[in-house]
Motif scaffolding. Structure first.
Motif, PDB file in Angstrom:
ATOM      1  N   ALA A 168       0.844  -1.314   0.062  1.00  0.00           N
ATOM      2  CA  ALA A 168      -0.147  -0.090   0.089  1.00  0.00           C
ATOM      3  C   ALA A 168       0.943   1.301   0.003  1.00  0.00           C
ATOM      4  CB  ALA A 168      -0.768  -0.129   1.114  1.00  0.00           C
ATOM      5  N   LEU A 169       2.141   1.227   0.511  1.00  0.00           N
ATOM      6  CA  LEU A 169       2.890   2.307   0.760  1.00  0.00           C
ATOM      7  C   LEU A 169       3.510   2.653  -0.597  1.00  0.00           C
ATOM      8  CD1 LEU A 169       4.167   4.445   2.903  1.00  0.00           C
ATOM      9  CD2 LEU A 169       5.876   3.017   3.201  1.00  0.00           C
ATOM     10  N   SER A 170       3.989   1.651  -1.059  1.00  0.00           N
ATOM     11  CA  SER A 170       4.485   1.777  -2.415  1.00  0.00           C
ATOM     12  C   SER A 170       3.465   2.314  -3.428  1.00  0.00           C
ATOM     13  CB  SER A 170       5.304   0.505  -2.999  1.00  0.00           C
ATOM     14  OG  SER A 170       4.292  -0.456  -3.126  1.00  0.00           O
ATOM     15  N   MET A 171       2.349   1.977  -3.389  1.00  0.00           N
ATOM     16  CA  MET A 171       1.262   2.441  -4.340  1.00  0.00           C
ATOM     17  C   MET A 171       0.912   3.600  -4.125  1.00  0.00           C
ATOM     18  SD  MET A 171      -1.274  -0.959  -4.581  1.00  0.00           S
ATOM     19  CE  MET A 171      -2.172   0.205  -6.354  1.00  0.00           C
ATOM     20  N   VAL A 172       0.934   4.398  -2.929  1.00  0.00           N
ATOM     21  CA  VAL A 172       0.582   5.555  -2.599  1.00  0.00           C
ATOM     22  C   VAL A 172       1.674   6.575  -2.953  1.00  0.00           C
ATOM     23  CG1 VAL A 172       0.518   7.525  -0.487  1.00  0.00           C
ATOM     24  CG2 VAL A 172      -0.855   5.191  -0.447  1.00  0.00           C
ATOM     25  N   PHE A 173       2.901   6.149  -2.927  1.00  0.00           N
ATOM     26  CA  PHE A 173       4.026   6.990  -3.460  1.00  0.00           C
ATOM     27  C   PHE A 173       3.959   7.109  -4.849  1.00  0.00           C
ATOM     28  CE2 PHE A 173       8.467   7.664  -4.555  1.00  0.00           C
ATOM     29  CZ  PHE A 173       8.691   8.754  -3.875  1.00  0.00           C
ATOM     30  N   GLY A 174       3.700   5.918  -5.374  1.00  0.00           N
ATOM     31  CA  GLY A 174       3.649   5.754  -6.967  1.00  0.00           C
ATOM     32  C   GLY A 174       2.651   6.602  -7.377  1.00  0.00           C
ATOM     33  N   ALA A 175       1.432   6.624  -6.584  1.00  0.00           N
ATOM     34  CA  ALA A 175       0.298   7.656  -7.234  1.00  0.00           C
ATOM     35  C   ALA A 175       0.887   9.058  -7.282  1.00  0.00           C
ATOM     36  CB  ALA A 175      -0.884   7.228  -6.425  1.00  0.00           C
ATOM     37  N   ASN A 233      13.873   6.214   1.010  1.00  0.00           N
ATOM     38  CA  ASN A 233      12.717   6.085   2.113  1.00  0.00           C
ATOM     39  C   ASN A 233      11.909   4.908   1.949  1.00  0.00           C
ATOM     40  OD1 ASN A 233      13.725   8.213   3.895  1.00  0.00           O
ATOM     41  ND2 ASN A 233      12.980   9.530   2.518  1.00  0.00           N
ATOM     42  N   LEU A 234      11.176   4.948   0.597  1.00  0.00           N
ATOM     43  CA  LEU A 234      10.192   4.037   0.317  1.00  0.00           C
ATOM     44  C   LEU A 234      10.922   2.668   0.204  1.00  0.00           C
ATOM     45  CD1 LEU A 234       7.573   3.068  -0.411  1.00  0.00           C
ATOM     46  CD2 LEU A 234       8.099   3.782  -2.827  1.00  0.00           C
ATOM     47  N   ALA A 235      12.149   2.400  -0.269  1.00  0.00           N
ATOM     48  CA  ALA A 235      12.901   1.206  -0.203  1.00  0.00           C
ATOM     49  C   ALA A 235      13.044   0.472   1.384  1.00  0.00           C
ATOM     50  CB  ALA A 235      13.712   1.117  -0.853  1.00  0.00           C
ATOM     51  N   ASP A 236      13.492   1.435   2.217  1.00  0.00           N
ATOM     52  CA  ASP A 236      13.876   1.377   3.758  1.00  0.00           C
ATOM     53  C   ASP A 236      12.287   0.872   4.270  1.00  0.00           C
ATOM     54  OD1 ASP A 236      16.406   1.582   3.030  1.00  0.00           O
ATOM     55  OD2 ASP A 236      16.588   3.608   3.818  1.00  0.00           O
ATOM     56  N   SER A 237      11.710   1.605   3.977  1.00  0.00           N
ATOM     57  CA  SER A 237      10.104   1.281   4.758  1.00  0.00           C
ATOM     58  C   SER A 237       9.576   0.039   4.284  1.00  0.00           C
ATOM     59  CB  SER A 237       9.103   2.388   4.204  1.00  0.00           C
ATOM     60  OG  SER A 237       9.584   3.731   4.402  1.00  0.00           O
ATOM     61  N   ALA A 238       9.607  -0.479   3.086  1.00  0.00           N
ATOM     62  CA  ALA A 238       9.276  -1.814   2.625  1.00  0.00           C
ATOM     63  C   ALA A 238      10.112  -2.477   3.270  1.00  0.00           C
ATOM     64  CB  ALA A 238       9.079  -1.729   1.076  1.00  0.00           C
ATOM     65  N   ARG A 239      11.318  -2.665   3.321  1.00  0.00           N
ATOM     66  CA  ARG A 239      12.194  -3.554   3.908  1.00  0.00           C
ATOM     67  C   ARG A 239      11.774  -3.655   5.246  1.00  0.00           C
ATOM     68  NH1 ARG A 239      16.694  -0.977   1.447  1.00  0.00           N
ATOM     69  NH2 ARG A 239      16.193  -1.905  -0.389  1.00  0.00           N
ATOM     70  N   ALA A 240      11.882  -2.635   6.040  1.00  0.00           N
ATOM     71  CA  ALA A 240      11.515  -2.736   7.524  1.00  0.00           C
ATOM     72  C   ALA A 240      10.456  -3.438   7.725  1.00  0.00           C
ATOM     73  CB  ALA A 240      11.571  -1.415   8.146  1.00  0.00           C
ATOM     74  N   LEU A 241       9.381  -3.297   6.918  1.00  0.00           N
ATOM     75  CA  LEU A 241       7.991  -3.926   6.737  1.00  0.00           C
ATOM     76  C   LEU A 241       7.844  -5.350   6.748  1.00  0.00           C
ATOM     77  CD1 LEU A 241       5.641  -0.880   5.431  1.00  0.00           C
ATOM     78  CD2 LEU A 241       5.664  -1.723   7.740  1.00  0.00           C
ATOM     79  N   VAL A 242       8.888  -5.607   5.764  1.00  0.00           N
ATOM     80  CA  VAL A 242       8.957  -7.115   5.377  1.00  0.00           C
ATOM     81  C   VAL A 242       9.737  -8.051   6.152  1.00  0.00           C
ATOM     82  CG1 VAL A 242       9.757  -8.602   3.443  1.00  0.00           C
ATOM     83  CG2 VAL A 242       8.077  -6.674   2.872  1.00  0.00           C
ATOM     84  N   ASN A 243      10.912  -7.290   6.505  1.00  0.00           N
ATOM     85  CA  ASN A 243      12.103  -8.125   7.326  1.00  0.00           C
ATOM     86  C   ASN A 243      11.972  -7.692   8.656  1.00  0.00           C
ATOM     87  OD1 ASN A 243      12.894  -9.071   4.829  1.00  0.00           O
ATOM     88  ND2 ASN A 243      14.509  -7.288   4.416  1.00  0.00           N
TER      89      ASN A 243
END
Length: 277
Positions: A168-175, A233-243
């Motif tokens: 969801a975060l990646s889609m918000v940023f992409g939008a 920031n987005l990559a680090d966010s997704a990484r922290a949410l997954v890992n």
């Protein structure tokens, strides 16, 4: 001109320009109809989905098997999958967002927008409908990316809700980025020029980020750039949410970038669109 003629002409003028007062329900109906039109275009031209379908497969295989050993060290490809795949969510979003600018530029050059000019619709509904459909393509690309990641050994060290939050975060940023490319598509003369400028902007942002490698392995000046790069920031966010790991700062920074980009570029894009139509 008589008063009656002027009164009769006002609604027609408002309908032609799309500047009349349009209620929320009507606006949503227009957005739905235009989104359906865009989806039917994809159905008639399945090749337009090639980037969303093939790009996540190619990039995942390329970086894991070609660059993974060099970046993460030989024998650490499994660990690199968990580093790379969440980061690639950011890359999927920005590459899909780029297609919005070229698409809207082509619509103008092909005369599609001439039809919208005569319709009593809100001008913003044309842009919002296009963004909604592109978000759907983004979701397809992200789903395929995760599928490839799981096939290569991606493990979720948190839970499915954190994974969905990363998507969801990646889609918000992409939008939010789509508004930049819409503005670019409305400004440049040809789709080729939109794509050329987009590549010049995207390449430094993508490769000067933490998507593919740890910033600590980079020269000092480049490491400083990655820290202020919103894609990091987005990559680090997704990484922290997954890992797992600290997530609050990077998530709030990503949301702040998303809101800031949208607040600045969306009104400019709508104003530019109204001027051209």
């Amino acid at each position: 001109m008589s008063a009656a003629t002027a009164t009769a002409g006002a609604p027609a003028k408002a309908a032609a320009t799309g500047e009349g007062k349009i209620g929320l329900r009507a606006n949503l109906r227009h957005i739905g109809a235009l989104a359906r039109r865009n989806m039917l275009q994809i159905k008639q031209d399945p090749e337009s989905m090639f980037d969303a379908v093939l790009m996540p497969i190619i990039f995942t295989l390329l970086f894991v098997y070609v660059f993974g050993g060099a970046v993460a060290g030989k024998g650490n490809q499994q660990e690199y999958v968990n580093y790379l795949v969440p980061g690639l969510m950011a890359m999927m979003g920005i590459n899909i967002a780029q297609a919005v600018g070229t698409g809207i530029n082509e619509d103008f050059n092909k005369g599609v927008m001439d039809r919208f000019r005569t319709m009593p619709i809100a001008r913003s509904s044309v842009l919002v409908a296009k963004i909604l459909v592109e978000m759907g393509r983004m979701l397809v690309a992200t789903t395929i990316l995760l599928g490839m990641g799981f096939a290569l050994g991606l493990t979720i060290n948190t839970d499915v809700f954190h994974l969905l939050a990363a998507v969801a975060l990646s889609m918000v940023f992409g939008a939010s980025l789509m508004w930049i490319f819409i503005l670019l598509g409305l400004t440049m003369k040809t789709a080729q020029s939109v794509q050329g400028v987009a590549v010049l902007v995207l390449m430094p942002l993508q490769f000067g980020s933490s998507i593919f490698a740890q910033p600590t392995t980079m020269p000092g000046w480049l490491e400083g750039f990655t820290k202020v790069n919103p894609l990091s920031n987005l990559a680090d966010s997704a990484r922290a949410l997954v890992n797992g790991g600290p997530v609050a700062h990077s998530v709030w920074m990503t949301l702040a970038w998303s809101v800031g980009i949208t607040v600045v570029t969306a009104p400019l894009a709508v104003a530019r669109f109204r001027k051209r139509t």
